[in-house]
Design a protein around this motif. Structure first.
Motif, PDB file in Angstrom:
ATOM      1  N   PHE A  87       0.197   5.761  -0.240  1.00 17.38           N
ATOM      2  CA  PHE A  87      -0.295   6.540  -0.153  1.00 17.38           C
ATOM      3  C   PHE A  87       0.198   7.715  -0.261  1.00 17.38           C
ATOM      4  CE2 PHE A  87      -3.495   4.547   2.590  1.00 17.38           C
ATOM      5  CZ  PHE A  87      -2.614   3.274   3.175  1.00 17.38           C
TER       6      PHE A  87
ATOM      7  N   THR B 238      -4.256  -5.721   6.715  1.00 13.61           N
ATOM      8  CA  THR B 238      -4.919  -4.422   7.538  1.00 13.61           C
ATOM      9  C   THR B 238      -5.343  -4.286   8.079  1.00 13.61           C
ATOM     10  OG1 THR B 238      -6.959  -6.454   7.711  1.00 13.61           O
ATOM     11  CG2 THR B 238      -6.682  -5.712   5.323  1.00 13.61           C
ATOM     12  N   SER B 239      -5.068  -4.982   9.867  1.00 10.27           N
ATOM     13  CA  SER B 239      -4.956  -4.523  11.115  1.00 10.27           C
ATOM     14  C   SER B 239      -4.934  -5.741  12.175  1.00 10.27           C
ATOM     15  CB  SER B 239      -7.274  -4.254  11.253  1.00 10.27           C
ATOM     16  OG  SER B 239      -7.362  -5.501  10.728  1.00 10.27           O
ATOM     17  N   GLY B 240      -4.538  -4.989  12.955  1.00 13.57           N
ATOM     18  CA  GLY B 240      -3.743  -5.622  13.876  1.00 13.57           C
ATOM     19  C   GLY B 240      -2.033  -5.808  13.994  1.00 13.57           C
ATOM     20  N   GLY B 241      -1.696  -6.415  14.784  1.00 11.25           N
ATOM     21  CA  GLY B 241       0.279  -6.897  14.466  1.00 11.25           C
ATOM     22  C   GLY B 241       0.441  -6.047  14.225  1.00 11.25           C
ATOM     23  N   GLY B 242      -0.119  -4.733  13.538  1.00  6.00           N
ATOM     24  CA  GLY B 242       1.469  -3.269  13.447  1.00  6.00           C
ATOM     25  C   GLY B 242       1.315  -3.421  11.698  1.00  6.00           C
ATOM     26  N   THR B 243       1.160  -4.498  11.653  1.00 11.26           N
ATOM     27  CA  THR B 243       1.184  -4.757   9.837  1.00 11.26           C
ATOM     28  C   THR B 243       0.066  -3.536   8.661  1.00 11.26           C
ATOM     29  OG1 THR B 243      -0.662  -5.812   9.580  1.00 11.26           O
ATOM     30  CG2 THR B 243       1.608  -7.533   9.368  1.00 11.26           C
ATOM     31  N   ASP B 244      -0.753  -2.920   9.847  1.00  9.42           N
ATOM     32  CA  ASP B 244      -1.393  -1.808   8.968  1.00  9.42           C
ATOM     33  C   ASP B 244      -0.927  -0.527   9.687  1.00  9.42           C
ATOM     34  OD1 ASP B 244      -4.335  -1.730  11.720  1.00  9.42           O
ATOM     35  OD2 ASP B 244      -1.926  -1.737  12.217  1.00  9.42           O
ATOM     36  N   THR B 245       0.369  -0.449  10.136  1.00  7.75           N
ATOM     37  CA  THR B 245       0.888   1.069  10.394  1.00  7.75           C
ATOM     38  C   THR B 245       1.604   1.623   9.438  1.00  7.75           C
ATOM     39  OG1 THR B 245       1.580   0.139  12.494  1.00  7.75           O
ATOM     40  CG2 THR B 245       3.148   1.984  11.925  1.00  7.75           C
ATOM     41  N   GLN B 246       1.476   2.908   8.834  1.00  3.79           N
ATOM     42  CA  GLN B 246       1.467   3.661   8.305  1.00  3.79           C
ATOM     43  C   GLN B 246       3.078   4.547   8.130  1.00  3.79           C
ATOM     44  OE1 GLN B 246      -0.937   6.184   5.831  1.00  3.79           O
ATOM     45  NE2 GLN B 246      -2.648   4.441   6.104  1.00  3.79           N
ATOM     46  N   TYR B 247       4.070   4.611   7.140  1.00  2.00           N
ATOM     47  CA  TYR B 247       5.467   4.854   7.591  1.00  2.00           C
ATOM     48  C   TYR B 247       5.172   5.916   6.411  1.00  2.00           C
ATOM     49  CZ  TYR B 247       6.331   0.606  10.425  1.00  2.00           C
ATOM     50  OH  TYR B 247       6.588  -0.244  11.249  1.00  2.00           O
ATOM     51  N   PHE B 248       5.998   7.045   6.864  1.00  3.21           N
ATOM     52  CA  PHE B 248       5.797   8.416   5.966  1.00  3.21           C
ATOM     53  C   PHE B 248       7.348   8.560   5.158  1.00  3.21           C
ATOM     54  CE2 PHE B 248       1.774  10.668   6.635  1.00  3.21           C
ATOM     55  CZ  PHE B 248       0.982   9.642   7.969  1.00  3.21           C
TER      56      PHE B 248
ATOM     57  N   TYR C  50       0.742  -0.951  -0.109  1.00  3.30           N
ATOM     58  CA  TYR C  50      -0.138   0.032  -0.452  1.00  3.30           C
ATOM     59  C   TYR C  50       0.869   1.554   0.294  1.00  3.30           C
ATOM     60  CZ  TYR C  50      -3.670  -2.623   0.851  1.00  3.30           C
ATOM     61  OH  TYR C  50      -4.956  -3.811   1.007  1.00  3.30           O
TER      62      TYR C  50
ATOM     63  N   LYS D 246       2.412   1.421   3.500  1.00  4.12           N
ATOM     64  CA  LYS D 246       2.234   0.091   4.864  1.00  4.12           C
ATOM     65  C   LYS D 246       2.490  -1.417   4.104  1.00  4.12           C
ATOM     66  CE  LYS D 246      -2.961  -0.374   5.196  1.00  4.12           C
ATOM     67  NZ  LYS D 246      -3.209  -1.684   4.811  1.00  4.12           N
TER      68      LYS D 246
END
Lengths: 112, 117
Positions: free
Chosen positions: B33, B98-108, B31, B94
């Protein structure tokens, strides 16, 4: 409309005190929650993520989540002048994309 | 260098010109953004992409075009820049969770400060 609300501040605390930052969100279906720190002129950087009700601690930072009341908070213990920044609350409302909705941020100022 | 980079870091252009902001990530994240950040509005999602050749509109897509021919690149184009598009633009990425486990964290990325005169 899905919203994330934060007090814009500024929140001013003396060095060594506890800073408490709050965030409320509108959708009960929210699945994960994030706190980002953003220094002036810089990009947001992740401080904490939290997924379950209760507290999550990482060093001087504690995130608290209460899904029933739809709020998430960030406590910063022993605040330092280097903690002075804008803190962004972000909420993942779920769905296949897992997009985040960001609050407008709370500006924290830690006075020496 | 590993991570997520943006170029240019600063750009001044004139109304009506086409401008392309570049974003490159080395994590092979699925992903990507594009956000804009304006005083009083916070971070607002412009477009996002779930994978190469898959893009979708965010909250404020008007006046912007994106493409994603390669996983690592996600350029944002302002086809005819307007003064209201003066802003700071952040790219983020990211993993595929999709959710949980830190896999949905976005890095800028570091951001691009765009001024339209």
């Amino acid at each position: 409309q899905k919203e994330v609300e934060q007090n814009s501040g500024p929140l001013s605390v003396p060095e060594g005190a506890i800073a408490s930052l709050n965030c409320t969100y509108s959708d009960r279906g929210s699945q994960s929650f994030f706190w980002y720190r953003q220094y002036s002129g810089k990009s947001p950087e992740l401080i904490m993520s939290i997924y379950s009700n209760g507290d999550k601690e990482d060093g001087r930072f504690t995130a608290q989540l209460n899904k029933a009341s739809q709020y998430v908070s960030l406590l910063i213990r022993d605040s330092q002048p280097s903690d002075s920044a804008t803190y962004l609350c972000a909420v993942n409302y779920g769905g296949s994309q897992g997009n985040l909705i960001f609050g407008k941020g709370t500006k924290l100022s830690v006075k020496p | 260098d590993a991570g997520i980079t943006q170029s240019p870091r600063y750009k001044i252009t004139e109304t009506g010109r086409q401008v392309t902001l570049m974003c490159h990530q080395t994590w092979s994240h699925s992903y990507m953004f594009w956000y804009r950040q304006d005083l009083g509005h916070g971070l607002r999602l412009i477009y996002y992409s779930a994978a190469a050749d898959i893009t979708d509109k965010g909250e404020v897509p008007d006046g912007y075009v994106v493409s994603r021919s390669k996983t690592e690149n996600f350029p944002l184009t302002l086809e005819s820049a307007t003064r209201s598009q003066t802003s700071v633009y952040f790219c983020a990425s990211k993993g595929s969770g999709t959710s949980g486990g830190g896999t949905d964290t976005q890095y800028f990325g570091p951001g691009t400060r765009l001024t339209v005169l």
